[in-house]
Scaffold this motif. Structure first.
Motif, PDB file in Angstrom:
ATOM      1  N   THR A  15       0.838  -1.201   0.000  1.00  0.00           N
ATOM      2  CA  THR A  15       0.000   0.000   0.000  1.00  0.00           C
ATOM      3  C   THR A  15       0.873   1.251   0.000  1.00  0.00           C
ATOM      4  O   THR A  15       0.632   2.196  -0.763  1.00  0.00           O
ATOM      5  CB  THR A  15      -0.925  -0.011   1.234  1.00  0.00           C
ATOM      6  N   CYS A  16       1.895   1.248   0.834  1.00  0.00           N
ATOM      7  CA  CYS A  16       2.808   2.405   0.875  1.00  0.00           C
ATOM      8  C   CYS A  16       3.493   2.626  -0.467  1.00  0.00           C
ATOM      9  O   CYS A  16       3.649   3.765  -0.914  1.00  0.00           O
ATOM     10  CB  CYS A  16       3.871   2.210   1.958  1.00  0.00           C
ATOM     11  N   SER A  32       9.962   0.855   7.586  1.00  0.00           N
ATOM     12  CA  SER A  32      10.108   0.493   8.987  1.00  0.00           C
ATOM     13  C   SER A  32       9.418   1.545   9.860  1.00  0.00           C
ATOM     14  O   SER A  32       8.727   1.215  10.831  1.00  0.00           O
ATOM     15  CB  SER A  32      11.590   0.382   9.341  1.00  0.00           C
ATOM     16  N   GLY A  33       9.573   2.809   9.487  1.00  0.00           N
ATOM     17  CA  GLY A  33       8.919   3.879  10.242  1.00  0.00           C
ATOM     18  C   GLY A  33       7.408   3.829  10.141  1.00  0.00           C
ATOM     19  O   GLY A  33       6.707   4.031  11.136  1.00  0.00           O
ATOM     20  N   SER A  34       6.895   3.543   8.973  1.00  0.00           N
ATOM     21  CA  SER A  34       5.446   3.529   8.778  1.00  0.00           C
ATOM     22  C   SER A  34       4.781   2.335   9.450  1.00  0.00           C
ATOM     23  O   SER A  34       3.695   2.441  10.022  1.00  0.00           O
ATOM     24  CB  SER A  34       5.117   3.532   7.284  1.00  0.00           C
ATOM     25  N   THR A  35       5.469   1.191   9.388  1.00  0.00           N
ATOM     26  CA  THR A  35       4.864  -0.031   9.934  1.00  0.00           C
ATOM     27  C   THR A  35       5.183  -0.231  11.414  1.00  0.00           C
ATOM     28  O   THR A  35       4.457  -0.939  12.107  1.00  0.00           O
ATOM     29  CB  THR A  35       5.393  -1.283   9.205  1.00  0.00           C
TER      30      THR A  35
ATOM     31  N   ASN B  97       2.523  -1.893  15.925  1.00  0.00           N
ATOM     32  CA  ASN B  97       2.810  -0.470  16.098  1.00  0.00           C
ATOM     33  C   ASN B  97       2.847   0.326  14.798  1.00  0.00           C
ATOM     34  O   ASN B  97       3.814   1.040  14.535  1.00  0.00           O
ATOM     35  CB  ASN B  97       4.155  -0.304  16.824  1.00  0.00           C
ATOM     36  N   PRO B  98       1.807   0.241  13.979  1.00  0.00           N
ATOM     37  CA  PRO B  98       1.821   1.079  12.791  1.00  0.00           C
ATOM     38  C   PRO B  98       1.853   2.540  13.220  1.00  0.00           C
ATOM     39  O   PRO B  98       1.285   2.916  14.255  1.00  0.00           O
ATOM     40  CB  PRO B  98       0.515   0.725  12.080  1.00  0.00           C
ATOM     41  N   ASN B  99       2.532   3.345  12.443  1.00  0.00           N
ATOM     42  CA  ASN B  99       2.770   4.746  12.800  1.00  0.00           C
ATOM     43  C   ASN B  99       1.544   5.621  12.525  1.00  0.00           C
ATOM     44  O   ASN B  99       1.146   5.810  11.382  1.00  0.00           O
ATOM     45  CB  ASN B  99       3.970   5.243  11.986  1.00  0.00           C
ATOM     46  N   VAL B 104      -1.024   5.950   5.820  1.00  0.00           N
ATOM     47  CA  VAL B 104      -1.269   4.518   5.631  1.00  0.00           C
ATOM     48  C   VAL B 104      -1.262   3.822   6.982  1.00  0.00           C
ATOM     49  O   VAL B 104      -2.158   3.033   7.297  1.00  0.00           O
ATOM     50  CB  VAL B 104      -0.217   3.900   4.681  1.00  0.00           C
ATOM     51  N   GLY B 105      -0.275   4.137   7.789  1.00  0.00           N
ATOM     52  CA  GLY B 105      -0.144   3.492   9.095  1.00  0.00           C
ATOM     53  C   GLY B 105      -1.381   3.620   9.964  1.00  0.00           C
ATOM     54  O   GLY B 105      -1.793   2.674  10.626  1.00  0.00           O
ATOM     55  N   ARG B 106      -2.009   4.802   9.934  1.00  0.00           N
ATOM     56  CA  ARG B 106      -3.146   4.970  10.842  1.00  0.00           C
ATOM     57  C   ARG B 106      -4.457   4.434  10.268  1.00  0.00           C
ATOM     58  O   ARG B 106      -5.485   4.451  10.946  1.00  0.00           O
ATOM     59  CB  ARG B 106      -3.294   6.439  11.255  1.00  0.00           C
ATOM     60  N   ASN B 107      -4.441   3.962   9.016  1.00  0.00           N
ATOM     61  CA  ASN B 107      -5.679   3.456   8.410  1.00  0.00           C
ATOM     62  C   ASN B 107      -5.642   1.999   7.976  1.00  0.00           C
ATOM     63  O   ASN B 107      -6.686   1.420   7.678  1.00  0.00           O
ATOM     64  CB  ASN B 107      -6.044   4.326   7.198  1.00  0.00           C
TER      65      ASN B 107
END
Lengths: 146, 146
Positions: A15-16, A32-35, B97-99, B104-107
DNA sequence: CTACTTGTCAATATGATTATTACAAGTTTG
DNA sequence: CAAACTTGTAATAATCATATTGACAAGTAG
């Protein structure tokens, strides 16, 4: 028992790549930061996605790219790529030493195998019915509405 | 990743209770011998089956008995009883721990949850479609043909 | 060359699963 | 009641899978 988080991590990664790929390099550090998952795990997952022909990556230049359109990638493809379930072993773990001298012990495997395979197939068919393009479209819609 | 062997062990146990229950006491020791699984594990599985109303056991007297007819027990009932999948967590393990600062991380959780639930439901529906009476009937047929 | 990134190894933690020992408590038989 | 047997359950250990971390070789771009 749970299916490894590498699966949801892989979907997150793909998705990213689609959401951010045009504006920036999507590196393992960024992912790594996003996940919130360690960069080495990200690289391992990317390597598995690459082996499956889903993404392209290159040493040095950095940045992962999709190797085929999102609508040609299903959740099942991702599930296979990250080896959620061992191909030999299957979804269900059989007790390993049933007693061959017991009539039930020596036949229980035979009796259950087909049915357990059908259960696993039902799950996998559902995974096949969802494409990444749906996931990403939903994600983009939610982001635009935020 | 595999679903705990307590599941196939439980099916094995229930089959033994039906096949041997009329001729003998089906104790945890006997079941340990037939399954090749430690007797304490057998007792734990029996305790879970008892909590689910599937079997009756008693201290001292020994021997497990079915608490209801086999055709009223499905593989899903057994699967629930031995807690193959945690009710809160679900079949798929999400990276934890999604960012939240990444769109993307928060959804990603929101976008995937329904679909992953559908996948799990497909598997569980298939389990619901198989009753223990089928399993035991097949087992008895194979034994009689040996 | 320098800075950055991927690919990969090795070591370590963490957590889930299964095995094992031990013993209290209930039941049956004599 | 006593002896023999069985279940229920706690505690500990062994095993295995999963995830983290640090390290560094090798590839790429400026």
């Amino acid at each position: 028992m749970q299916i490894t988080s590498k699966f949801t991590t892989a979907v997150h990664i793909l998705t990213c790549i689609d959401v951010f790929g045009e504006q920036m390099r999507v590196t393992s550090e960024f992912l790594s930061g996003s996940t919130g998952v360690n960069a080495v795990i990200i690289r391992n997952v990317l390597a598995q996605l690459r082996s499956a022909g889903i993404v392209n990556t290159r040493q040095g230049s950095g940045g992962a790219h999709l190797a085929k359109p999102l609508n040609e990638i299903t959740l099942y493809d991702v599930y296979l790529a990250v080896e959620c379930v061992d191909n030999d072993e299957g979804l269900f773990h059989f007790h390993e030493n049933p007693n061959a001298r017991c009539p039930v012990g020596r036949n229980i495997h035979k009796v259950m195998d087909n049915r357990l395979s059908a259960v696993q197939a039902a799950m996998e068919n559902e995974l096949k019915s969802v494409s990444l393009s749906e996931i990403v479209a939903d994600t983009k819609r939610i982001i635009s509405e935020e």
